[in-house]
Design a protein around this motif. Structure first.
Motif, PDB file in Angstrom:
ATOM      1  N   LEU A  37       0.457   3.799  -2.709  1.00  0.00           N
ATOM      2  CA  LEU A  37      -0.680   4.729  -2.657  1.00  0.00           C
ATOM      3  C   LEU A  37      -0.360   6.027  -1.913  1.00  0.00           C
TER       4      LEU A  37
ATOM      5  N   SER B  97       0.882  14.077   1.673  1.00  0.00           N
ATOM      6  CA  SER B  97       0.395  14.250   0.304  1.00  0.00           C
ATOM      7  C   SER B  97       1.444  13.923  -0.751  1.00  0.00           C
ATOM      8  N   GLU B  98       2.664  13.610  -0.340  1.00  0.00           N
ATOM      9  CA  GLU B  98       3.713  13.290  -1.308  1.00  0.00           C
ATOM     10  C   GLU B  98       3.596  11.840  -1.759  1.00  0.00           C
ATOM     11  N   THR B  99       3.958  11.607  -2.996  1.00  0.00           N
ATOM     12  CA  THR B  99       3.863  10.273  -3.584  1.00  0.00           C
ATOM     13  C   THR B  99       5.107   9.439  -3.245  1.00  0.00           C
TER      14      THR B  99
ATOM     15  N   ASN C 104       0.788  -1.231   0.000  1.00  0.00           N
ATOM     16  CA  ASN C 104       0.000   0.000   0.000  1.00  0.00           C
ATOM     17  C   ASN C 104       0.823   1.285   0.000  1.00  0.00           C
TER      18      ASN C 104
ATOM     19  N   GLY D  47       0.350   9.660  -1.070  1.00  0.00           N
ATOM     20  CA  GLY D  47      -0.132  10.851  -1.760  1.00  0.00           C
ATOM     21  C   GLY D  47      -1.641  10.860  -1.895  1.00  0.00           C
ATOM     22  N   SER D  48      -2.246   9.670  -1.902  1.00  0.00           N
ATOM     23  CA  SER D  48      -3.707   9.593  -2.008  1.00  0.00           C
ATOM     24  C   SER D  48      -4.329   8.813  -0.861  1.00  0.00           C
ATOM     25  N   ARG D  49      -3.602   7.899  -0.248  1.00  0.00           N
ATOM     26  CA  ARG D  49      -4.122   7.084   0.851  1.00  0.00           C
ATOM     27  C   ARG D  49      -3.970   7.820   2.177  1.00  0.00           C
ATOM     28  N   GLU D  50      -5.070   8.087   2.837  1.00  0.00           N
ATOM     29  CA  GLU D  50      -5.073   8.699   4.162  1.00  0.00           C
ATOM     30  C   GLU D  50      -4.003   9.790   4.312  1.00  0.00           C
ATOM     31  N   PRO D  51      -4.130  10.870   3.543  1.00  0.00           N
ATOM     32  CA  PRO D  51      -3.099  11.913   3.592  1.00  0.00           C
ATOM     33  C   PRO D  51      -2.940  12.537   4.980  1.00  0.00           C
TER      34      PRO D  51
END
Length: 149
Positions: free
Chosen positions: A14, A25-27, A11, A16-20
């Motif tokens: 994910l 927020s970084e990938t 996981n 950047g998009s998973r539970e920021p």
């Protein structure tokens, strides 16, 4: 130039998009870029890999024995469940540093146990992406100390 393998588990692709609110927020690509910059500054070669599959992570750990001088690992949820990762890390006899973006000890009770910690020289958790940079610094210190012996 000493080589370090940076492994990220399930996981983490994910980021950047998973539970920021927990993971930021970084990938993962952003994180890898940051780690490559730190590695270069420390005189380390770095290989970054991520998998959602326990067996793939174990295979990479096994392969690391002949390629890398150390492993930094964020095993994700496998931290709390994988005796296979623990055995693989113990089996390759390389220095290991465990890192987590969140503080696993402030989260759900099942996240408080880490099998991987039993193979790690140290654990860094709760400091976000900064934890990866601290792990890189620590690994450079460990490898430089070993080379001086």
């Amino acid at each position: 130039m000493p080589s370090v393998l940076l492994l990220n588990g399930p996981n983490l692709n994910l980021l950047g998009s998973r539970e920021p609110e927990i993971y930021g927020s970084e990938t993962l690509e952003d994180l890898n870029t940051l780690c490559h910059k730190r590695a270069k500054a420390l005189g380390l070669s770095l290989v970054c890999q991520q998998s959602n599959w326990e067996g793939q992570l174990i295979d990479w750990i096994h392969e690391a024995r002949d390629v890398h001088e150390g492993i930094i690992i964020n095993p994700g949820a496998l931290t709390h469940t994988s005796i296979g990762l623990l055995d693989a890390l113990k089996g390759v006899d390389l220095p290991v540093i465990e890192v987590h973006i969140s503080n696993i000890h402030r989260r759900e009770n099942f996240r408080h146990k880490s099998y991987v910690s039993q193979a790690a020289l140290g654990v860094i958790c709760g400091l976000g992406r900064q934890g990866y940079l601290l792990a890189m610094d620590a690994m450079a210190n460990v490898l430089n100390s070993e080379q001086d012996l």
